[in-house]
Design an enzyme around this catalytic site. Structure first.
Site, PDB file in Angstrom:
ATOM      1  N   SER A 126     -10.882  -1.095   7.387  1.00 15.12           N
ATOM      2  CA  SER A 126     -11.500  -1.025   6.186  1.00 15.12           C
ATOM      3  C   SER A 126     -10.349  -0.933   5.233  1.00 15.12           C
ATOM      4  O   SER A 126      -9.033  -0.669   5.688  1.00 15.12           O
ATOM      5  CB  SER A 126     -12.504   0.186   6.088  1.00 15.12           C
ATOM      6  OG  SER A 126     -11.929   1.294   6.371  1.00 15.12           O
ATOM      7  N   LYS A 127     -10.470  -0.689   4.209  1.00 15.78           N
ATOM      8  CA  LYS A 127      -9.644  -0.818   2.907  1.00 15.78           C
ATOM      9  C   LYS A 127      -8.628   0.201   3.133  1.00 15.78           C
ATOM     10  O   LYS A 127      -7.440   0.231   2.757  1.00 15.78           O
ATOM     11  CB  LYS A 127     -10.279  -0.606   1.523  1.00 15.78           C
ATOM     12  CG  LYS A 127     -11.017  -1.848   0.861  1.00 15.78           C
ATOM     13  CD  LYS A 127     -11.345  -1.630  -0.343  1.00 15.78           C
ATOM     14  CE  LYS A 127     -12.840  -2.312  -0.775  1.00 15.78           C
ATOM     15  NZ  LYS A 127     -13.944  -1.803  -0.236  1.00 15.78           N
ATOM     16  N   ARG A 128      -9.046   1.605   3.723  1.00 12.85           N
ATOM     17  CA  ARG A 128      -8.015   2.475   3.678  1.00 12.85           C
ATOM     18  C   ARG A 128      -6.957   2.165   4.625  1.00 12.85           C
ATOM     19  O   ARG A 128      -6.102   2.890   4.802  1.00 12.85           O
ATOM     20  CB  ARG A 128      -8.704   3.675   4.021  1.00 12.85           C
ATOM     21  CG  ARG A 128      -9.280   3.976   5.426  1.00 12.85           C
ATOM     22  CD  ARG A 128     -10.585   4.676   5.653  1.00 12.85           C
ATOM     23  NE  ARG A 128     -11.293   4.664   6.787  1.00 12.85           N
ATOM     24  CZ  ARG A 128     -10.987   5.040   7.978  1.00 12.85           C
ATOM     25  NH1 ARG A 128      -9.889   5.598   7.916  1.00 12.85           N
ATOM     26  NH2 ARG A 128     -11.739   4.877   9.045  1.00 12.85           N
ATOM     27  N   HIS A 129      -7.056   1.029   5.683  1.00 14.32           N
ATOM     28  CA  HIS A 129      -6.122   0.591   6.581  1.00 14.32           C
ATOM     29  C   HIS A 129      -4.946  -0.104   6.090  1.00 14.32           C
ATOM     30  O   HIS A 129      -4.097  -0.470   6.358  1.00 14.32           O
ATOM     31  CB  HIS A 129      -6.608   0.140   7.645  1.00 14.32           C
ATOM     32  CG  HIS A 129      -7.610   0.875   8.658  1.00 14.32           C
ATOM     33  ND1 HIS A 129      -8.849   0.303   8.681  1.00 14.32           N
ATOM     34  CD2 HIS A 129      -7.237   1.895   9.164  1.00 14.32           C
ATOM     35  CE1 HIS A 129      -9.470   1.453   9.374  1.00 14.32           C
ATOM     36  NE2 HIS A 129      -8.600   2.292   9.782  1.00 14.32           N
TER      37      HIS A 129
END
Length: 494
Positions: free
Chosen positions: A248-251
């Site tokens: 996801s985006k946080r990665h």
RNA sequence: GGCCCCAUCGUCUAGUGGCCUAGGACGUCGGCCUCUCAAGCCGAAAACAGGGAUUCGAAUUCCCUUGGGGCCA
């Protein structure tokens, strides 16, 4: 059998790299079988609809070199390819199921459903529809009053899903909810729409991510209810982030557009994605594949069963390999937009600027992993630099005076050097170092700092050639002043 | 919580009963090369989750446990 596969995204934003990996598998499978690849837009969830998403999806696919044979923009024999344009069809199919006794109208109020669910939760049972309207006589719920249409799932037995990779998976029917097929606003749910469309569009293989596996028995039931032959189901593993959770985006970067902006080559990203969850096997250790090789070699049956962690490091390495395999001319062409984006060169590029850039290309080629890396590596050539701090201008194991002398000697040499190019410079500068009793590295480092104010930069002589005589001499002169002032000051204090 | 899926180096993977002292790649570490940084070359550390069973023999087959993930809320 004609192979027909599809990518059926919801238009909710930029396509996610994890989903794109599954698209790569679909596309490769279609192309190697001379089949068709269909693009279908599943926009029945109006609350999450993003208008620009369709363009983001088509642009991403095109950028990665994946074309589609049928879709919203190109049409095709089984259109329309946007679900919101097919609403009448779903309604009709839902009614058909009621007639066949496979579905029923339900007018239970949200309050009642919530009550039932709360009670089930209190008893530690999985929350499911309790079948309140299921056994009402036909016509008890009028088609004219607000209602939903639910699937009449058998209460006993099992529903078996045949999956190409996983084999047979049995689900107990009593644990399958009486799924809503048509919502009260007349929109279909995912389950109804996907089955109706896949069948009507003659999809032969449903290749999708593992997260859909739990809803597949509902789909199998629907195919049976309609009397349709189900497609071959292929559930491929998810793509995970470095922490083992769904990517996801946080990665980090997850949308194709972000990868493009950072300077990943589409062919490298495509290659990397194809190898995420698949490998040629048979002892073959090749990792760099052309698109054609992948089309030929890809084997759907060899796709791994376990989820794969997306490795930005390995992608970077592979992108570097692709960059280095590019000709200088091809790389230049790809680099120009990044220099322009950073405001370092004008658009269009003047002819004389092109010559300078061409000098730079071979120097940066093996130093960048992403095209965007060229900006911090070469910016000092196009812009003014911060005057270097005097301490940085003093060579290793050298005094300030020695360093100043080295700068002045180099300045003198370069002032009249003809031609002013790397090939002419290098032997002369090496000789100069010798004459000064310095190691080449000592001399070159001082000059590097003087012209770039960086301790890491592309090879010195090509850099100076690209900079040009005038600017090179200017920066050397500036460095000399800085060092001279520094010497005066320190000696005054001493 | 219920259901389902999965399990080889940190990561991507090869391996489908003897070829395994488990191979390759990324990353990491060391060396060479070298004007910095890279690239390149050489080398090193690094894995069959655990336990049973089947078998002359198991990374490979079966079962259990554990762990991870997904879906449903």
């Amino acid at each position: 059998m004609t192979v027909r596969v599809r990518f059926a995204p919801s238009p909710t934003g930029h396509p996610h790299i994890g989903n794109i990996r599954t698209v790569v598998f679909n596309w490769l499978f279609a192309r190697q079988n001379n089949g068709q690849f269909v693009l279908r837009i599943e926009d029945t969830d109006r609350t999450r609809y993003v208008p620009e998403a369709l363009r983001a999806i088509t642009e991403s696919l095109r950028w990665l070199g994946m074309d589609w044979d049928e879709g919203p923009d190109v049409g095709g024999p089984y259109g329309p390819y946007v679900q919101s344009e097919r609403l009448a069809l779903y309604r009709q199919k839902a009614e058909e199921l009621i007639e066949k006794g496979w579905a029923y109208r339900c007018n239970c109020s949200p309050e009642r459903l919530e009550r039932v669910r709360a009670a089930q939760r209190a008893q530690g049972k999985p929350p499911m529809y309790d079948g309140h309207c299921r056994n009402k006589p036909p016509g008890a719920v009028s088609p004219d009053e607000p209602h939903v249409i639910r699937l009449k799932v058998p209460r006993e037995g099992k529903t078996v899903v045949h999956d190409l990779l996983k084999g047979e998976i049995a689900f107990e029917n009593r644990l399958i909810d009486d799924q809503i097929l048509l919502k009260s606003d007349g929109y279909p749910t995912y389950h109804l729409a996907v089955v109706v469309d896949d069948h009507l569009m003659h999809i032969s293989h449903v290749i999708r991510a593992d997260e859909w596996l739990p809803s597949t028995p509902k789909h199998v039931l629907l195919y049976r209810a309609f009397g349709w032959e189900p497609p071959v189901f292929v559930h491929v593993p998810l793509v995970l982030g470095p922490d083992g959770k769904k990517l996801s985006k946080r990665h980090g970067a997850v949308s194709v557009a972000e990868f493009k902006r950072q300077g990943y080559l589409p062919e490298a990203l495509f290659n990397y994605l194809a190898l995420l969850g698949w490998a040629p096997g048979e002892g073959d250790e090749q990792e760099i594949f052309t698109r054609e090789e992948l089309i030929e070699r890809f084997d759907l049956r060899r796709v791994k069963l376990s989820p794969a962690v997306f490795s930005y490091e390995k992608l970077d390495w592979m992108n570097g390999v692709y960059i280095r395999n590019l000709s200088d001319e091809a790389l230049l062409e790809r680099l120009i937009p990044f220099w322009q984006e950073a405001g370092l060169i004008p658009s269009p590029v003047p002819a004389e600027e092109l010559e300078r850039l061409m000098i730079l290309v071979p120097l940066v080629k093996e130093r960048i992993k992403r095209l965007r890396d060229v900006v911090p590596l070469t910016d000092f050539i196009f812009t003014e630099i911060e005057p270097p701090a005097p301490e940085k201008l003093i060579g290793k194991k050298m005094t300030a005076r020695q360093s100043l002398e080295a700068l002045r000697s180099a300045h003198e040499l370069l002032k009249n050097l003809v031609p002013f190019d790397a090939a002419t410079m290098e032997p002369r500068m090496r000789q100069l170092a010798k004459d000064l009793g310095l190691k080449a590295g000592q001399l070159f480092t001082i000059i590097r700092v003087a012209i770039s104010n960086k301790k890491v930069a592309p090879p010195l002589f090509g850099t100076m050639e690209a900079l040009g005589r005038q600017k090179t001499l200017q920066r050397l002169a500036q460095a000399e002043e800085i060092l001279a002032a520094y010497i005066t000051e320190t000696e005054a204090h001493a």
